[in-house]
Design an enzyme around this catalytic site. Structure first.
Site, PDB file in Angstrom:
ATOM      1  N   GLY A 244       0.794  -1.215   0.000  1.00  0.00           N
ATOM      2  CA  GLY A 244       0.000   0.000   0.000  1.00  0.00           C
ATOM      3  C   GLY A 244       0.828   1.266   0.000  1.00  0.00           C
ATOM      4  N   SER A 245       0.321   2.262   0.679  1.00  0.00           N
ATOM      5  CA  SER A 245       0.914   3.603   0.606  1.00  0.00           C
ATOM      6  C   SER A 245       2.264   3.732   1.294  1.00  0.00           C
ATOM      7  CB  SER A 245      -0.059   4.634   1.201  1.00  0.00           C
ATOM      8  OG  SER A 245      -1.223   4.739   0.398  1.00  0.00           O
ATOM      9  N   THR A 246       2.686   2.716   2.058  1.00  0.00           N
ATOM     10  CA  THR A 246       4.050   2.793   2.599  1.00  0.00           C
ATOM     11  C   THR A 246       5.068   2.804   1.465  1.00  0.00           C
ATOM     12  OG1 THR A 246       4.090   0.384   2.865  1.00  0.00           O
ATOM     13  CG2 THR A 246       3.468   1.680   4.787  1.00  0.00           C
ATOM     14  N   LYS A 248       4.850   4.548  -1.093  1.00  0.00           N
ATOM     15  CA  LYS A 248       5.017   5.929  -1.555  1.00  0.00           C
ATOM     16  C   LYS A 248       6.266   6.565  -0.954  1.00  0.00           C
ATOM     17  CE  LYS A 248       0.061   6.467  -2.305  1.00  0.00           C
ATOM     18  NZ  LYS A 248      -1.216   6.970  -1.778  1.00  0.00           N
TER      19      LYS A 248
END
Length: 516
Positions: A244-246, A248
């Protein structure tokens, strides 16, 4: 007559020992103790006795089985009957008896029945660090975790040569106190959010030492059969997930390190990105041009995709590989999964990978990569054994510049302190904590499900010069009092905050309550 008997005894004494006797007098293989970084005992050998039979010496098989059944009500009659009827010189009947069972059998006075002293592995901390320490089989050979690592490093050869006695303990990098806290918080998170699993890792960002790592549900190695129960998997190193957004964090670091992007750069996030059949939208879009810090704080999918476009497809994949996210992790723990990725990277793969979709890696690898952003830019293989900073630097590889590391610490801190920052759930009074959430929709039936999330929180502290990186996961959490899926900000982030609150002083980080 006496002369005949004497001659026969001399003759028998000169004969080589039968195989069964050799089995009985064989040296019992020993294993070294395993201790944590403070010398606390994690695994040791205990003396135990196992039951054997010499079928050729048994006078009445049925009577023998009947009497043994009074001690072992679960004894399989047919199986034991076939063993005792073979006429062999030696057969095992039951391994690793309790002292009470041994005494009861001795009281039966059965001919052809005996005991052999063996070693049994005992784990004083029970399930607290089960996935890391591992298991041994009934012959005291390592079959998982660091028990297997011991054998792979030559313990089996020492045992075969009879040189495995009085070995020095194997000291680990784990801190049993912190390990207990991380497991306790994972258990509470799994229960509170009715999740199918949870876990966490505490990593020394300056040495790569794993201070604690847990995954629940787990098992008690003193009862190894429990390791076969459903869903027993070390999700931190052997589980593969879209993080997921980790991810990013990696996209932004890549863009900054390329030299084509600075913290002052902007990206147009006013409209969704359409590529082929894919439409990339923001979860809570601002509908405007965003600066790099805003892309990070708002966790913009569109902004992250634009950052990846600046670098290019080939350079994007190369960066993720350099950060260790696409290859099998190198460490002492045997249970490590190999990440998955598209067989051929195209632009669509680069864009979706920018915000954590389309490739899977392990939580431990994600924490290891993030540690490089916090420690000045050096990627070092994680270790479950003690390691000095000098040793770590010699093993490490520079993967991003020091300026990029400074920028990433700034962004992590901003995300935990700025209004609307997703890392605010990881804040701890007295400690400056930076963080990044990741709420990944799981793939169910080939499509992303809105009802099943894999939640992650990446934290580092003290953020001005991070010594520790913490990554927590909660698999398929539900909001309390609801069937709706919970996000990382309300599940994984508070779990990391609780770990820091309880363990920071044990880790040598002193609180400063003047901090806001």
């Amino acid at each position: 007559m006496y002369g005949t008997i004497g001659a026969r005894l001399i003759h028998l004494g000169l004969q080589p020992s039968p195989k069964s006797a050799q089995v009985l007098v064989a040296a019992v293989a020993s294993r070294p103790d395993i201790v944590d970084r403070n010398g606390e005992l994690l695994a040791t050998d205990l003396k135990t006795f196992s039951l054997f039979a010499e079928p050729r010496r048994i006078l009445d098989v049925d009577e023998t089985i009947e009497k043994l059944s009074t001690v072992f009500p679960d004894l399989e009659y047919r199986d034991v009957y076939e063993k005792l009827k073979t006429g062999k010189g030696f057969v095992w009947l039951r391994r690793q008896l309790s002292p009470g069972q041994q005494n009861q059998i001795m009281g039966l006075g059965l001919p052809g029945i005996g005991f052999r002293q063996e070693k049994r592995r005992f784990y004083p901390s029970g399930p607290t660090a089960s996935y890391v320490i591992g298991l041994t089989d009934r012959d005291n050979r390592g079959i998982s975790g660091l028990e297997k690592y011991l054998d792979d490093q030559g313990l089996t050869d020492l045992q075969s040569l009879g040189l495995a006695s009085d070995l020095q303990p194997l000291q680990l990098s784990l801190d049993l106190r912190v390990q207990h806290i991380v497991r306790d918080e994972a258990m509470q998170a799994m229960e509170n959010f009715r999740a199918i699993a949870a876990g966490g890792v505490v990593l020394n960002a300056k040495t790569g030492e794993v201070i604690a790592m847990t995954s629940v549900p787990d098992y008690d190695p003193n009862f190894p059969e429990s390791a076969l129960d459903k869903d027993r998997l070390n999700r931190m190193s052997a589980g593969l997930y879209e993080m997921g957004s980790t991810i990013k964090s990696f996209t932004t670091a890549m863009a900054l390190d390329s030299g084509k992007v600075t913290l002052a750069s902007t990206f147009d996030a006013r409209q969704p990105i359409r590529i082929g059949a894919q439409t990339i939208r923001d979860f809570r879009g601002k509908g405007r041009v965003l600066t790099v810090p805003e892309v990070f704080i708002c966790s913009s999918n569109i902004g992250s995709a634009r950052e990846a476009e600046v670098v290019g497809v080939e350079a994007h994949r190369s960066f993720l590989q350099r950060m260790g996210l696409l290859d099998r992790l190198r460490t002492e723990l045997p249970e490590v999964a190999k990440p998955t990725e598209p067989p051929v990277w195209k632009k669509v793969h680069s864009i979706t990978a920018a915000f954590g979709h389309g490739f899977s890696t392990t939580p431990l690898q994600t924490a290891v990569g993030a540690a490089a952003f916090m420690n000045g830019g050096r990627l070092m293989p994680p270790t479950f054994l003690p390691r000095t900073i000098e040793e770590a630097n010699a093993l490490s590889e520079r993967v991003v510049g020091a300026r990029t590391s400074d920028d990433m610490r700034y962004l992590y801190n901003l995300n935990a302190t700025a209004a609307g920052g997703s890392g605010k759930g990881g804040a701890v009074l007295g400690y400056r904590v930076g963080g990044k959430t990741g709420t990944a929709e799981k793939v169910v039936g080939g499509r992303y499900s809105r009802d099943r999330n894999f939640n992650v929180f990446l934290a580092a502290f003290p953020i001005e010069d991070p010594k520790y990186v913490i990554l927590t996961i909660v698999d398929e959490p539900k909001l309390q009092g609801s069937s709706r899926a919970a996000t990382a900000g309300v599940s994984a982030a508070p779990m990391a905050a609780n770990i820091i609150r309880r363990a920071a002083t044990m880790l040598g980080v002193t609180p400063d309550f003047t901090l806001q």
